[in-house]
Design a protein around this motif. Structure first.
Motif, PDB file in Angstrom:
ATOM      1  N   ARG A 159       0.796  -1.234   0.000  1.00  0.00           N
ATOM      2  CA  ARG A 159       0.000   0.000   0.000  1.00  0.00           C
ATOM      3  C   ARG A 159       0.829   1.285   0.000  1.00  0.00           C
ATOM      4  N   THR A 160       2.058   1.187  -0.446  1.00  0.00           N
ATOM      5  CA  THR A 160       2.856   2.402  -0.584  1.00  0.00           C
ATOM      6  C   THR A 160       2.174   3.360  -1.566  1.00  0.00           C
TER       7      THR A 160
ATOM      8  N   GLU B 254      -0.966   3.987  -1.904  1.00  0.00           N
ATOM      9  CA  GLU B 254      -1.983   4.781  -1.205  1.00  0.00           C
ATOM     10  C   GLU B 254      -1.337   5.911  -0.409  1.00  0.00           C
ATOM     11  N   LEU B 255      -0.234   5.541   0.290  1.00  0.00           N
ATOM     12  CA  LEU B 255       0.464   6.535   1.114  1.00  0.00           C
ATOM     13  C   LEU B 255       0.973   7.703   0.291  1.00  0.00           C
ATOM     14  N   VAL B 256       1.670   7.361  -0.795  1.00  0.00           N
ATOM     15  CA  VAL B 256       2.345   8.408  -1.556  1.00  0.00           C
ATOM     16  C   VAL B 256       1.336   9.224  -2.363  1.00  0.00           C
TER      17      VAL B 256
ATOM     18  N   PHE C  99      -0.205  11.723   0.036  1.00  0.00           N
ATOM     19  CA  PHE C  99       0.791  12.730   0.378  1.00  0.00           C
ATOM     20  C   PHE C  99       1.023  13.687  -0.795  1.00  0.00           C
TER      21      PHE C  99
ATOM     22  N   GLU D 157      -0.375  16.466   1.121  1.00  0.00           N
ATOM     23  CA  GLU D 157       0.704  16.556   2.117  1.00  0.00           C
ATOM     24  C   GLU D 157       0.328  15.921   3.448  1.00  0.00           C
TER      25      GLU D 157
ATOM     26  N   PHE E 261      -0.574  11.769   5.190  1.00  0.00           N
ATOM     27  CA  PHE E 261      -0.649  10.334   4.912  1.00  0.00           C
ATOM     28  C   PHE E 261      -2.014   9.832   5.327  1.00  0.00           C
TER      29      PHE E 261
ATOM     30  N   PRO F 130      -4.668   6.887   3.645  1.00  0.00           N
ATOM     31  CA  PRO F 130      -5.091   6.017   2.541  1.00  0.00           C
ATOM     32  C   PRO F 130      -6.524   6.280   2.089  1.00  0.00           C
TER      33      PRO F 130
ATOM     34  N   LYS G  65       2.961   9.208  -8.861  1.00  0.00           N
ATOM     35  CA  LYS G  65       3.830   8.781  -7.766  1.00  0.00           C
ATOM     36  C   LYS G  65       3.601   7.322  -7.384  1.00  0.00           C
TER      37      LYS G  65
ATOM     38  N   PHE H 241       6.798   4.936  -6.905  1.00  0.00           N
ATOM     39  CA  PHE H 241       7.170   4.357  -5.609  1.00  0.00           C
ATOM     40  C   PHE H 241       6.813   2.885  -5.470  1.00  0.00           C
TER      41      PHE H 241
ATOM     42  N   PRO I 218       7.165  -0.663  -5.146  1.00  0.00           N
ATOM     43  CA  PRO I 218       8.421  -1.409  -5.062  1.00  0.00           C
ATOM     44  C   PRO I 218       8.422  -2.701  -5.883  1.00  0.00           C
TER      45      PRO I 218
END
Lengths: 599, 156, 93
Positions: free
Chosen positions: B15-16, B18-20, B23, B27, B29, B31, B119, B123, B125
């Motif tokens: 879920r990176t 969702e985070l990025v 953000f 700005e 965090f 989800p 993003k 991001f 991975p």
């Protein structure tokens, strides 16, 4: 708050049923960071170290860190803090998954449970709505059943942290499981939860985590992520091969303990239970905790045979405890035993090591077949799985194994056969073949444990640079830095595995931009040292036994392999260690040290 | 023209994205504010990232009564917050559920491809979300071919 | 002499097997040359560092269970009865 923290702590008194929201103690948050450190600080301020771990006076604290749930590297972590019923030490058991971040999104940095409920309850958290609800119907369920039942009751967007019957019935190494397969595994935090009649915490949140300097935070996190991606371990090795990949190399250096640490090399059998074999034959897919770029988790299936099963893991430590330590080289059996531990929420390191200890007691004739119910010999895969299952379910001889190896061996008059430190079983590295890890086990603030200062990194893996595992020189000083850095890393809310690919500069940078601090790297590392000394202080007052290793490691030489003839040279290293720590020669901490650390 | 593609077969559920995403847009965090979402199914052992695929013929754009939705130069179907009246018709019209309403922000939101460099893809991975040229997807086609081969082939 | 391979060193684009038994060579450097000749450039680039005079940064070599950094590095002498184990840098815990 807009500095990584949410600014609110939930305080739940299980005896009275009262639920209060209180502001985060900002001074403590600054001094002790979060998660492990901050949870421990709250605990030490509020609880007498001499209490019985199962008394209502023990508290159970779930705590996140300022980086939990942010773009920081592998930020899915939280800690469960209490006094351990297994070791009598302070315990901070660390878990990943998605539960910790969700608690922050719901609007809380942590939860402090006090007292003891009269009847089984679970805590329901849906943003601002927080209620203790009846859990009578969940009592007795295993982790998977309870998780699914709570998802059914609350909604499938809830993240569940729960215990199973093992925790309810006080298995001394029962953990708290969240998101089905992730464990705050060590030290019996699940047994403490069970003693409070608290079955689970279900949480869902819609809120945000803010950081102090968003653009700078984004930049340093991006850089750290790139660094991890470029590193052979965090960028490729851990994800592709998983932690079990360590079996062959640790066995290669003669430090893979076999048969309750009687031997130090698994000869040709190691490869049968290696990461290579797991990937080639049983891996279905990877799993990742929240925000993780490594993804070391594994979904694994044993497709057929006696041990047909599926689940997550095993990780290296469990691969060793059920494998080498029990003399078992059937990977199916190892996986099956590990899955049972997940399902019943118990620590597979202590479980496997306790079975191994029971095997030695059995082979030496100190326990009989009549007591166990079947022959329990090294190398017997079926017996190993059966012994594990009995402990998970609290059946027959499993009740005695549920006390852990020390109390079990003591009951039969041979505590020296328990391969434990401060009554917690040492993990998968032999302190005779790898000297520094022996020092780490002996000095760990929560008993035998590998994740309080992972000396395997320099001594076996060569990260950040190689140290000779057979010598003692320089181990104490390196260990001190590792212990302090680990305390810091754990307390920020990021995963220790990231430290294979990054160090203090990266962690300190993310911390600074999140909380809005201008402290130097050294100042930030000092917080780690402060946390270490706080844990030590608790243990001293609690009357925890002195730092040592099982007699086997100090007196019996390794019979074979590259470290043949070696014992642990603990005394030499300990002396040096107390010096570099600035402690007294007997391992106690002088008052001046606390003052120097601003405690 | 580049497009977002998803490869659930390699998603491991971190879920990176969702985070990025949250953000990058706000700005913070969160989800629940993200334009993408990952659905994970434990028993089936899969995780599926769901993102707006910027339809050729977007229902959200067609139904918007005030013409607040248009396609930008990057091919993204974007909402003009100044024109939007918050009627949520777009959220109802999207057949894939990729337009959402946020009760706190009190506005509808959807993927805008971050102005041309999403993003989530940057991001991700595992490579489960990628931003690639539309014709660069032949390996994926080959993958589908492989799957069909496994399904109906007679190699065994 | 026995040479064992681990992790991706077992892949087909490296050694393609777990273990070989071979005629003795004098040093680890020579072993690297012989194996690189056999397995190709990809193997060479991992086994050796960029200068070709040391073990590659992403590789760990044990001779009889001892890391070669604590022996004589790439110039460690080998005997017929030796076992050489070749790993990529891995980690876990």
């Amino acid at each position: 708050m807009k500095n990584g923290y949410i600014g609110t702590i939930l305080r739940v008194n299980l005896s009275t049923g009262s639920i209060a929201k209180e502001p985060l103690n900002e001074k403590n948050a600054n001094d002790y960071v979060g998660a492990r450190g901050l949870g421990t600080k709250y605990f030490c301020d509020e609880v007498d170290p001499r209490i019985d771990a199962f008394s209502p006076e023990n508290k159970l604290i779930f705590m996140t860190g300022p980086l939990t749930g942010t773009l920081a590297t592998s930020s899915g972590r939280y800690n469960v803090v209490c006094k351990s019923p297994l070791t009598g030490t302070i315990e901070a058991s660390n878990s990943g998954g998605h539960w910790g971040p969700e608690l922050k999104f719901a609007g809380y940095d942590g939860i402090i449970f006090e007292g003891k409920s009269e009847k089984p309850v679970y805590l329901y958290i849906n943003d601002g709505v927080v209620e203790l609800r009846d859990a009578s119907d969940l009592w007795g369920m295993d982790v998977f059943e309870a998780t699914h039942a709570l998802e059914e009751k609350c909604g499938n967007q809830f993240h569940i942290a729960t215990i199973s019957k093992a925790g309810e019935e006080g298995v001394l190494f029962a953990g708290v499981m969240n998101d089905l397969h992730r464990a705050a595994g060590r030290g019996g935090v699940g047994a403490v939860m069970g003693s409070k009649n608290l079955k689970a915490v279900a949480v869902k949140g819609t809120g945000s985590v803010f950081v102090a300097r968003p653009q700078k935070f984004f930049d340093v996190c991006t850089a750290a992520r790139k660094q991890l991606a470029a590193h052979p371990v965090t960028g490729a090795g851990l994800g592709q091969l998983g932690t079990m990949i360590l079996v062959n190399i640790v066995n290669g250096v003669g430090g893979f303990p076999i048969n309750n640490l009687k031997d130090g090399s698994f000869d040709t059998y190691a490869d049968d239970i290696s990461g290579e074999t797991l990937v080639a034959k049983h891996l279905i897919r990877n799993k990742g905790c929240y925000g993780c770029s490594i993804g070391c988790g594994r979904r694994v299936e044993i497709a057929d045979g006696e041990f047909k099963s599926k689940g997550e893991g095993p990780e290296y430590e469990a691969g060793w405890s059920f494998g080498g330590d029990c003399g078992v080289h059937d990977l199916g059996a190892v996986c099956k035993a590990n899955f049972l531990c997940n399902q019943y929420g118990i620590d597979p390191i202590t479980m496997g090591a306790t079975v191994a200890c029971a095997m030695e007691l059995f082979e030496k004739g100190y326990i009989t077949e009549e007591e166990v119910g079947f022959p329990l010999r090294f190398g017997d895969a079926t017996a190993m799985v059966k012994a594990t299952e009995m402990t998970c379910k609290g059946e027959g001889f499993g009740k005695i194994m549920g006390l852990g190896s020390y109390r079990m061996a003591e009951k039969y008059g041979h505590p020296e056969l328990s391969m434990s430190v401060k009554k917690q079983e040492m993990p998968a590295y032999d302190g005779r073949a790898i000297q520094g890890i022996g020092l780490e086990y002996a000095t760990s603030n929560r008993g035998g444990c590998h994740v309080r200062g992972y000396m395997i990194s320099p001594e076996v893996l060569g990260i950040p640079s190689a140290m000779d595992p057979l010598v003692t020189e320089g181990k104490a000083a390196t260990l001190k830095v590792f212990q302090d850095l680990t305390a810091l890393c754990d307390s920020t809310g990021i995963c220790l595995f990231t430290t294979f690919g990054q160090g203090l500069p990266e962690i300190a940078a993310m911390y600074r931009e999140a909380v809005g601090s201008d402290e130097s790297d050294e100042d930030i590392l000092l917080k780690g040292e402060r946390i270490w000394n706080l844990e030590k202080k608790f243990n001293q007052v609690a009357g925890v036994e002195k730092d040592t290793l099982p007699p086997r490691l100090l007196r019996e030489t390794l019979p074979e392999g590259p470290a043949k003839g070696k014992v642990s040279e603990l005394e030499t290293m300990l002396k040096e260690y107390y010096e570099v720590r600035g402690w007294n020669a007997d391992g106690t901490v002088p008052e001046t040290k606390y003052q120097e650390l601003g405690m | 023209m580049k497009q977002l593609i998803i490869k659930p077969e390699v998603c491991y559920g971190c879920r990176t994205c969702e985070l990025v995403c949250s953000f990058g847009h706000y700005e913070q965090f969160n989800p629940k504010m993200a334009n993408c979402k990952v659905y994970e199914y434990d028993e089936a052992a899969v995780a599926i990232p769901v993102v707006c695929l910027q339809c050729e013929d977007p229902a959200c754009m067609k139904i918007c009564p005030v013409k607040a939705i248009s396609r930008d130069e990057n091919g993204a179907v974007v909402i003009n917050g100044d024109k939007c009246i918050g009627c949520k018709m777009c959220a109802n019209a999207c057949p894939l559920g990729n337009v959402s309403y946020h009760p706190t922000l009190r506005k509808v939101f959807k993927c805008d491809l971050c102005g041309g460099d999403p993003k989530c893809a940057q991001f991700c991975p595992s490579g489960a979300i990628q931003f690639v040229e539309t014709d660069a997807d032949s390996d994926r086609r080959a993958f589908i071919g492989e799957r069909f081969k496994e399904l109906i082939g007679e190699e065994k | 002499m026995i040479v064992k391979f681990f992790a991706y060193y077992r892949d087909n684009d490296f050694a393609g097997c777990k273990e070989i038994s071979m005629q003795p060579v004098k040093t680890l450097k020579e072993l690297g040359e012989v194996l690189s000749e056999r397995y190709g450039e990809k193997f060479r680039n991992e086994y050796f560092d960029a200068t070709g005079t040391a073990v590659g940064e992403r590789t760990i070599i044990l001779v009889n269970g001892r890391r070669v950094e604590f022996l004589n590095g790439i110039n460690t002498e080998l005997k017929d009865e030796d076992t050489v184990q070749i790993f990529p840098v891995v980690a876990g815990g």
